[in-house]
Design an enzyme around this catalytic site. Structure first.
Site, PDB file in Angstrom:
ATOM      1  N   PHE A  23      -3.366  15.595   3.998  1.00 20.90           N
ATOM      2  CA  PHE A  23      -3.607  15.021   2.666  1.00 20.90           C
ATOM      3  C   PHE A  23      -2.307  15.078   1.883  1.00 20.90           C
ATOM      4  O   PHE A  23      -1.767  16.159   1.642  1.00 20.90           O
ATOM      5  CB  PHE A  23      -4.702  15.800   1.938  1.00 20.90           C
ATOM      6  CG  PHE A  23      -5.244  15.052   0.756  1.00 20.90           C
ATOM      7  CD1 PHE A  23      -6.374  14.263   0.880  1.00 20.90           C
ATOM      8  CD2 PHE A  23      -4.606  15.119  -0.477  1.00 20.90           C
ATOM      9  CE1 PHE A  23      -6.863  13.547  -0.211  1.00 20.90           C
ATOM     10  CE2 PHE A  23      -5.085  14.405  -1.565  1.00 20.90           C
ATOM     11  CZ  PHE A  23      -6.218  13.613  -1.430  1.00 20.90           C
TER      12      PHE A  23
ATOM     13  N   GLU B 125       0.844  -1.205   0.000  1.00 21.99           N
ATOM     14  CA  GLU B 125       0.000   0.000   0.000  1.00 21.99           C
ATOM     15  C   GLU B 125       0.872   1.245   0.000  1.00 21.99           C
ATOM     16  O   GLU B 125       1.976   1.237   0.544  1.00 21.99           O
ATOM     17  CB  GLU B 125      -0.892   0.029   1.252  1.00 21.99           C
ATOM     18  CG  GLU B 125      -2.249  -0.622   1.072  1.00 21.99           C
ATOM     19  CD  GLU B 125      -3.209   0.204   0.216  1.00 21.99           C
ATOM     20  OE1 GLU B 125      -2.741   1.064  -0.555  1.00 21.99           O
ATOM     21  OE2 GLU B 125      -4.420  -0.015   0.328  1.00 21.99           O
ATOM     22  N   ASP B 126       0.360   2.309  -0.590  1.00 22.16           N
ATOM     23  CA  ASP B 126       1.052   3.593  -0.492  1.00 22.16           C
ATOM     24  C   ASP B 126       0.745   4.251   0.853  1.00 22.16           C
ATOM     25  O   ASP B 126       1.633   4.775   1.506  1.00 22.16           O
ATOM     26  CB  ASP B 126       0.672   4.521  -1.664  1.00 22.16           C
ATOM     27  CG  ASP B 126      -0.831   4.605  -1.881  1.00 22.16           C
ATOM     28  OD1 ASP B 126      -1.561   3.715  -1.409  1.00 22.16           O
ATOM     29  OD2 ASP B 126      -1.284   5.558  -2.532  1.00 22.16           O
TER      30      ASP B 126
ATOM     31  N   ARG C   3       0.440  12.338  -9.160  1.00 23.04           N
ATOM     32  CA  ARG C   3       0.992  10.995  -8.927  1.00 23.04           C
ATOM     33  C   ARG C   3       2.444  10.917  -9.399  1.00 23.04           C
ATOM     34  O   ARG C   3       3.218  10.091  -8.938  1.00 23.04           O
ATOM     35  CB  ARG C   3       0.182   9.938  -9.687  1.00 23.04           C
ATOM     36  CG  ARG C   3      -1.236   9.725  -9.187  1.00 23.04           C
ATOM     37  CD  ARG C   3      -1.829   8.478  -9.842  1.00 23.04           C
ATOM     38  NE  ARG C   3      -3.274   8.384  -9.714  1.00 23.04           N
ATOM     39  CZ  ARG C   3      -3.913   7.858  -8.659  1.00 23.04           C
ATOM     40  NH1 ARG C   3      -3.237   7.420  -7.635  1.00 23.04           N
ATOM     41  NH2 ARG C   3      -5.228   7.791  -8.652  1.00 23.04           N
TER      42      ARG C   3
ATOM     43  N   ASP D  94      -4.918   4.612   5.939  1.00 21.29           N
ATOM     44  CA  ASP D  94      -5.559   5.735   6.635  1.00 21.29           C
ATOM     45  C   ASP D  94      -6.579   5.159   7.632  1.00 21.29           C
ATOM     46  O   ASP D  94      -6.227   4.838   8.767  1.00 21.29           O
ATOM     47  CB  ASP D  94      -6.195   6.632   5.570  1.00 21.29           C
ATOM     48  CG  ASP D  94      -6.828   7.885   6.117  1.00 21.29           C
ATOM     49  OD1 ASP D  94      -6.773   8.103   7.342  1.00 21.29           O
ATOM     50  OD2 ASP D  94      -7.403   8.664   5.332  1.00 21.29           O
TER      51      ASP D  94
HETATM   52  C1  PRP Z   1      -5.830   5.018  -1.006  1.00 22.50           C
HETATM   53  C2  PRP Z   1      -4.704   4.065  -0.620  1.00 22.50           C
HETATM   54  C3  PRP Z   1      -5.427   2.950   0.042  1.00 22.50           C
HETATM   55  C4  PRP Z   1      -6.625   3.615   0.666  1.00 22.50           C
HETATM   56  C5  PRP Z   1      -6.342   3.823   2.117  1.00 22.50           C
HETATM   57  O1  PRP Z   1      -6.315   4.640  -2.247  1.00 22.50           O
HETATM   58  O2  PRP Z   1      -3.974   3.636  -1.726  1.00 22.50           O
HETATM   59  O3  PRP Z   1      -5.809   1.946  -0.871  1.00 22.50           O
HETATM   60  O4  PRP Z   1      -6.798   4.873   0.018  1.00 22.50           O
HETATM   61  O5  PRP Z   1      -7.442   4.366   2.750  1.00 22.50           O
HETATM   62  P1  PRP Z   1      -8.167   3.675   3.973  1.00 22.50           P
HETATM   63  O6  PRP Z   1      -7.119   3.133   4.910  1.00 22.50           O
HETATM   64  O7  PRP Z   1      -8.943   4.817   4.591  1.00 22.50           O
HETATM   65  O8  PRP Z   1      -9.067   2.597   3.452  1.00 22.50           O
HETATM   66  P2  PRP Z   1      -7.325   5.551  -3.090  1.00 22.50           P
HETATM   67  O9  PRP Z   1      -8.715   5.097  -2.821  1.00 22.50           O
HETATM   68  O10 PRP Z   1      -6.971   6.989  -2.848  1.00 22.50           O
HETATM   69  O11 PRP Z   1      -7.073   5.155  -4.575  1.00 22.50           O
HETATM   70  P3  PRP Z   1      -5.796   5.357  -5.495  1.00 22.50           P
HETATM   71  O12 PRP Z   1      -4.707   4.513  -4.875  1.00 22.50           O
HETATM   72  O13 PRP Z   1      -6.229   4.843  -6.828  1.00 22.50           O
HETATM   73  O14 PRP Z   1      -5.457   6.818  -5.534  1.00 22.50           O
END
Ligand code: PRP
Length: 177
Positions: free
Chosen positions: A151, A98-99, A164, A102
């Site tokens: 953010f 994961e990046d 990105r 949250d």
């Molecule tokens: C982000 C991130 C995780 C998720 C984390 O993805 O990559 O998958 O949000 O959030 P959480 O812990 O509150 O569930 P995002 O939905 O922004 O999609 P993306 O990676 O395509 O930008």
């Protein structure tokens, strides 16, 4: 939003240094056997691309996709799978990449989903850990950086699909997070 509303949180050099360290930690943590890194689209793909080259052992990789991040997703506590893994991961070591974690809702959902595929082990790495809004307590095995409740964009992470491509990680001011 122009780039004037941004400040650097983690520099390109700091990211590179930490990814190198994570690669060594991950290599040391796994026995022989197939290791799949599963990146969560789209945000994790830049991190995954660097991470696989920082792990000094053979690895394979694949991707998962989830529904986009949003207030409705959080309050509903539901995540929609938009792309499943295509490789057979049964009996392999699996590391979800994961990046940012949250609320933890996405990771919670994905771990439950992947567990059904009966991997030999199932662990997680996140480049960024944002603990402040955590709603699901998952054990995250490898963490790049602990970050405040801001953010962030860059290094794969977006604001409405922009930023990105930035090589560093920046705080985007004025997004109301
Ligand atoms: C982000 C991130 C995780 C998720 C984390 O993805 O990559 O998958 O949000 O959030 P959480 O812990 O509150 O569930 P995002 O939905 O922004 O999609 P993306 O990676 O395509 O930008």
């Amino acid at each position: 939003m122009t780039e004037t509303g941004m400040r650097i949180l983690i520099s390109t050099d700091e990211v590179r240094h930490r990814v190198t360290g994570l690669g060594l930690e991950i290599a040391a943590a796994y026995p022989d056997g197939t290791l799949y890194l599963i990146g969560v689209l789209k945000g994790a793909c830049v991190f995954l691309a660097d991470l696989v080259r920082a792990i000094p052992r053979p690895v394979r990789f694949d991707f998962l996709g989830t529904s986009s991040y949003g207030a409705e997703t959080i309050s509903a506590g539901e995540v929609k799978l938009t792309k499943d893994v295509t490789e057979d991961i049964r009996g392999a070591h699996v590391l979800v990449v994961e990046d940012v974690v949250d609320t933890g809702i996405t990771l919670d959902f994905l771990l439950e989903h992947l567990r059904k595929r009966e991997p030999a082990s199932l662990r997680t790495v996140t480049l960024l850990n944002k603990q402040a809004r955590r709603l699901r307590e998952n054990l995250i095995d490898f963490v790049g950086f602990e970050i405040p409740n801001e953010f962030v964009v860059g290094y794969g992470m977006d604001y409405n699909e922009d930023y990105r491509d930035l090589p560093d990680i920046r705080i985007l001011d004025g997004t109301g997070v």
